[in-house]
Design an enzyme around this catalytic site. Structure first.
Site, PDB file in Angstrom:
ATOM      1  N   SER A  14       1.438  27.437 108.912  1.00 54.01           N
ATOM      2  CA  SER A  14       0.094  27.263 108.339  1.00 54.01           C
ATOM      3  C   SER A  14      -0.904  28.311 108.828  1.00 54.01           C
ATOM      4  O   SER A  14      -2.072  28.012 109.043  1.00 54.01           O
ATOM      5  CB  SER A  14      -0.501  25.879 108.652  1.00 54.01           C
ATOM      6  N   LYS A  17      -0.063  32.669 105.645  1.00 50.02           N
ATOM      7  CA  LYS A  17       0.763  33.832 105.332  1.00 50.02           C
ATOM      8  C   LYS A  17       0.699  34.159 103.845  1.00 50.02           C
ATOM      9  O   LYS A  17       0.695  35.324 103.456  1.00 50.02           O
ATOM     10  CB  LYS A  17       2.210  33.531 105.727  1.00 50.02           C
ATOM     11  N   ASP A 240     -11.016  33.969 111.211  1.00 48.01           N
ATOM     12  CA  ASP A 240     -11.207  32.845 110.277  1.00 48.01           C
ATOM     13  C   ASP A 240     -12.377  33.143 109.343  1.00 48.01           C
ATOM     14  O   ASP A 240     -13.446  33.553 109.803  1.00 48.01           O
ATOM     15  CB  ASP A 240     -11.508  31.550 111.050  1.00 48.01           C
ATOM     16  N   CYS A 382      -2.238  16.680  81.491  1.00 49.07           N
ATOM     17  CA  CYS A 382      -0.862  16.172  81.485  1.00 49.07           C
ATOM     18  C   CYS A 382      -0.855  14.640  81.519  1.00 49.07           C
ATOM     19  O   CYS A 382      -1.221  14.013  80.544  1.00 49.07           O
ATOM     20  CB  CYS A 382      -0.054  16.812  82.600  1.00 49.07           C
ATOM     21  N   GLN A 386      -2.366  11.931  78.783  1.00 43.79           N
ATOM     22  CA  GLN A 386      -1.651  10.756  78.261  1.00 43.79           C
ATOM     23  C   GLN A 386      -2.491   9.499  78.504  1.00 43.79           C
ATOM     24  O   GLN A 386      -2.589   8.627  77.635  1.00 43.79           O
ATOM     25  CB  GLN A 386      -0.275  10.655  78.934  1.00 43.79           C
ATOM     26  N   HIS A 508      -0.792  22.461  81.637  1.00 48.52           N
ATOM     27  CA  HIS A 508      -1.512  22.659  82.906  1.00 48.52           C
ATOM     28  C   HIS A 508      -2.311  23.962  82.894  1.00 48.52           C
ATOM     29  O   HIS A 508      -1.823  24.980  83.396  1.00 48.52           O
ATOM     30  CB  HIS A 508      -0.519  22.682  84.071  1.00 48.52           C
ATOM     31  N   GLU A 510      -4.680  24.786  84.715  1.00 51.34           N
ATOM     32  CA  GLU A 510      -5.120  25.201  86.059  1.00 51.34           C
ATOM     33  C   GLU A 510      -4.282  26.349  86.625  1.00 51.34           C
ATOM     34  O   GLU A 510      -4.762  27.096  87.471  1.00 51.34           O
ATOM     35  CB  GLU A 510      -5.110  23.999  87.020  1.00 51.34           C
TER      36      GLU A 510
HETATM   37  N1  GLN Z   1       4.747  11.932  84.022  1.00 55.59           N
HETATM   38  C1  GLN Z   1       4.304  12.562  82.821  1.00 55.59           C
HETATM   39  C2  GLN Z   1       5.453  13.151  82.047  1.00 55.59           C
HETATM   40  O1  GLN Z   1       6.485  13.475  82.607  1.00 55.59           O
HETATM   41  C3  GLN Z   1       3.251  13.605  83.097  1.00 55.59           C
HETATM   42  C4  GLN Z   1       3.731  14.726  83.967  1.00 55.59           C
HETATM   43  C5  GLN Z   1       2.617  15.488  84.611  1.00 55.59           C
HETATM   44  O2  GLN Z   1       1.485  15.030  84.699  1.00 55.59           O
HETATM   45  N2  GLN Z   1       2.899  16.664  85.093  1.00 55.59           N
HETATM   46  O3  GLN Z   1       5.332  13.343  80.869  1.00 55.59           O
END
Ligand code: GLN
Length: 555
Positions: A14, A17, A240, A382, A386, A508, A510
Site C-alpha cells: 500500500s 506503487k 505524501d 448496472c 436494474q 459501467h 465510470e
Molecule cells: N448482478 C447484476 C448482473 O449480473 C449486476 C452486475 C453489476 O452491477 N455489475 O446482471
C-alpha cells in the site's frame, strides 16, 4: 526498440506503487514517448474477477473485457497507454498457461519447472504487454520484495533485463522512510534492507523512490545512496500529497524522477515535460468554487476501493465544474430497514452502483423511490439501473411483483432476467457479458444530449438484462428506454426524459472517466446535482457541512 522500466516495492504494501507507476507513464508520455503499462500480480487467482470487493477492491474492466486489477484504473485515468487483457498477468494466469502447454505436450517430455518454464512464460507476458511501437513499457510488480510469491516474477524480470542491451531496461524501487515520532526522525534501515533483498536475487535498482511524510534531508539522501548503492541524484523523495493523488506526477517531476529515468534509458534528447494541464487540474481541486454532496447507496460502502472508479468519476466531474463533491456513503441494507427520507435528507444527488445477488436490492429500490418522488438527480449503474427499472415497474407501472431473477429466482414478474445463453453458464470466472459494446442512443433523448453523440461504446460486467417482455408496459408508464445494443436488442439505458437527470445504464461509464476528461454522464449528473443545490440554497436550505472529497484523495 522498446525500453522497459520495472517498478518494484519494498518495506510494506500500500505504498501507492500503482500511482507512482501511472505517474512515471504520464511523465514519459509528456516527453512525446509512446508508453505501455502492465501489472504483474503474484496471487494465484487467474484474475480478480472472482474476488470479493472486500478482498481486493473493485474489479476493473478493460475495453476488451478483461476483469483486472484496480491499479489498471489508475493507469487509464492518468495516461493514454493502451490498456487491455495483456496489461495484467497473475501467478494464476501464468501457471494455467504453462499447465495447458504441458498437457498439450509442448514441452517435449521435459520436466516442467519454475525456472525456466514459469519465468519464460512471465517474460512472454511482458513482451505481450508492450504492443508494437511502444517506446517505453512500464511494468509494475505487485507485492513486496521478500515475499515468497513474488520470487518467480523478480527472477523473470532479472533475466529479461539481462537479455537486453545496456540502457534498455531499468529498475525503479519504491520504498518507505517511516517516521518514528518517539525519536522524531525518519528511518532509512528498512529501505536498505529491502534493497538488500533485491540485490540477493541479482536486481540492482537504478532509482529509489522513497515515500515519506516529511522532506528527506541531504544527509538521509547521502546515507541511502551510500548504503543502497544508488547515486544521490537517483534517490527521489515522494512526499505524501496534500490534497490529491493527481499532484504525484507534478511532485515527482519536481524531484527529478523523469530526468533520472531518461538518463538511465538514454532518452535525454526527448523534450522537457510540460504539466500545465495537471497544474490547472490540481488548482481546481484545491480551490473549488462550490460544494455538493452525493449519496452512494451500496453494499461495500465501508471500503472506498470497492467503488473506486465511481468516486473518482464523480470527483473528476466535480473538478471539471470547479466544485468539490463529498459522499454520503449509505449501506443498502440500512436503507432497507431504516427510513430513506432520513438517511438521504439534504443530499444533492443519488448514485446507485453495481452489485451482485444482494440482499441490499430492496434498500437500493427504496432510495431510488425517494429520489424519484423528490425529484433528486438519480444515476443508476448496472445493478443500480436494474433497481431503477424495478422501482419504476413496482411503483409506477403497476407491476408490484416486479423483481430480478438474480435475487428472486421464482418471481412472478421477472423484469430483470437472464438471457438463455447466460442461464446455461456454470463457471463463475470470465463468463459475464464483459467489455465494450456499442450502444445506440435514441435521437433527442437525454442520454444522447449528455453524450452529444448517438453511438457510444461502454464497458459491461453483468449477467442479467432488462427483460424486453416488460418494455412496452414500462414505456407506456413513462419510462424511456433510450439506449440499446442493437445486435441483440438489449436495453442499455433508461431515463425519465422530463427530469434534469434521472438515468440508469446497464454498463459501467465510470471506467472511462479521466481527471482531465470527465465522463459526459458524470458531468451531466454532477451538473444537475449542483444546479439543484444552487436552487435549494437560493431557497435558504442548509448546505451540507461534510468535508468534501477531493478528486484523487488518497483513501
Ligand atoms: N448482478 C447484476 C448482473 O449480473 C449486476 C452486475 C453489476 O452491477 N455489475 O446482471
Amino acid at each position: 526498440m522498446t525500453r522497459f522500466i520495472f517498478v518494484t516495492g519494498g518495506v510494506v504494501s500500500s505504498l501507492g506503487k500503482g500511482i507512482t507507476t501511472a505517474s512515471i507513464a504520464v511523465l514519459l508520455e509528456k516527453r512525446g514517448l509512446k508508453v505501455s503499462i502492465q501489472k504483474l500480480d503474484p496471487y494465484i487467482n487467474v484474475d480478480p474477477g472472482t474476488m470479493s470487493p472486500f478482498e481486493h477492491g473493485e474489479v476493473y474492466v478493460t475495453e476488451d473485457g478483461a476483469e483486472s486489477d484496480l491499479d489498471l484504473g489508475h493507469y487509464e485515468r492518468f495516461s493514454h497507454a493502451p490498456i487491455g487483457r495483456h496489461s495484467n498477468a497473475t501467478t494464476g494466469s501464468i501457471y494455467s498457461a504453462v499447465i495447458r502447454k504441458e498437457r498439450r505436450g509442448d514441452y517435449l517430455g521435459k520436466t516442467v519447472q519454475v525456472i525456466p518454464h514459469i519465468t519464460d512464460e512471465i517474460q512472454d507476458a511482458i513482451r505481450r504487454g508492450a504492443p508494437k511501437g511502444t517506446d517505453v513499457a512500464v511494468i509494475e510488480i505487485g507485492g513486496t520484495a521478500g515475499d515468497i510469491e513474488s520470487l518467480p516474477f523478480l527472477e523473470a524480470i532479472r533475466q529479461f533485463a539481462l537479455s537486453l542491451p545496456a540502457k534498455q531496461a531499468m529498475f525503479v524501487h519504491l520504498t518507505l522512510l517511516p517516521f518514528l515520532s518517539a525519536s522524531g526522525e525518519m528511518k532509512t534501515k528498512p529501505t536498505q534492507q529491502s534493497v538488500g533483498k533485491l540485490r540477493e536475487i541479482g536486481i540492482m535498482p537504478h532509482v529509489l523512490v522513497c515515500r515519506c511524510e516529511k522532506p528527506m534531508t541531504a544527509e538521509m539522501r547521502r546515507k541511502i545512496s551510500l548504503f543502497c548503492n544508488v547515486r544521490a541524484e537517483d534517490v527521489i523523495q515522494e512526499i505524501d500529497v496534500e490534497t490529491t493523488i493527481y499532484e504525484v506526477p507534478l511532485d515527482l517531476k519536481r524531484e527529478g524522477l523523469d530526468s533520472a529515468i531518461v538518463r538511465h534509458l538514454g532518452l535525454e534528447h526527448t523534450p522537457e515535460v510540460d504539466l500545465q494541464d495537471w497544474e490547472d487540474l490540481c488548482e481546481r481541486v484545491r480551490h473549488p468554487r462550490a460544494k455538493l454532496e452525493i449519496a452512494v447507496v451500496g453494499k461495500y460502502i465501508q471500503l472506498h476501493d470497492a467503488y473506486k472508479s465511481i468516486y473518482e468519476a464523480l470527483a473528476h466531474a466535480a473538478a471539471g465544474l470547479s466544485a468539490a463533491v463529498s459522499f454520503r456513503k449509505i449501506s443498502a441494507e440500512e436503507c432497507a430497514e431504516g427510513d430513506p427520507a432520513r438517511l438521504l435528507a439534504g443530499v444533492d444527488g443519488l448514485l446507485v452502483p453495481g452489485g451482485f445477488g444482494e440482499r441490499g436490492l430492496e434498500g437500493k429500490i427504496r432510495a431510488i423511490q425517494w429520489a424519484r418522488e423528490n425529484d433528486v438527480p438519480c444515476f443508476g449503474i448496472c445493478f443500480g439501473m436494474q433497481a431503477m427499472a424495478l422501482e419504476y415497474a413496482r411503483h409506477v407501472a403497476g407491476i408490484p411483483g416486479a423483481h430480478s431473477t438474480e435475487v428472486a429466482p421464482g418471481c412472478s414478474d421477472p423484469v430483470i432476467d437472464l438471457l438463455p445463453d447466460q442461464a446455461k453458464v456454470d463457471e463463475k470466472g470470465g463468463t459475464m457479458r464483459l467489455g465494450a459494446y456499442p450502444c445506440r442512443l435514441t435521437e433527442g433523448s437525454r442520454a444522447a444530449q449528455y453524450y452529444g453523440h448517438d453511438l457510444v461504446f461502454e464497458r459491461h460486467r453483468h449477467r442479467w438484462e432488462f427483460n424486453n417482455a416488460y418494455r412496452a408496459k414500462l414505456e407506456h408508464a413513462g419510462l424511456t428506454c433510450s439506449g440499446v445494443y442493437e445486435k441483440q436488442d438489449l436495453v442499455e439505458v433508461i431515463e425519465l426524459s422530463e427530469r434534469d437527470f434521472y438515468l440508469g445504464v446497464q454498463y459501467h461509464p465510470e471506467f472511462k472517466s479521466k481527471p482531465l476528461e470527465p465522463h459526459p454522464l458524470f458531468h451531466a449528473f454532477v451538473g444537475a446535482a449542483l444546479a439543484r443545490r444552487d436552487a435549494a440554497e437560493g431557497d435558504g436550505e442548509e448546505s451540507s457541512t461534510e468535508e468534501p472529497q477531493r478528486a484523487g484523495a488518497r483513501a
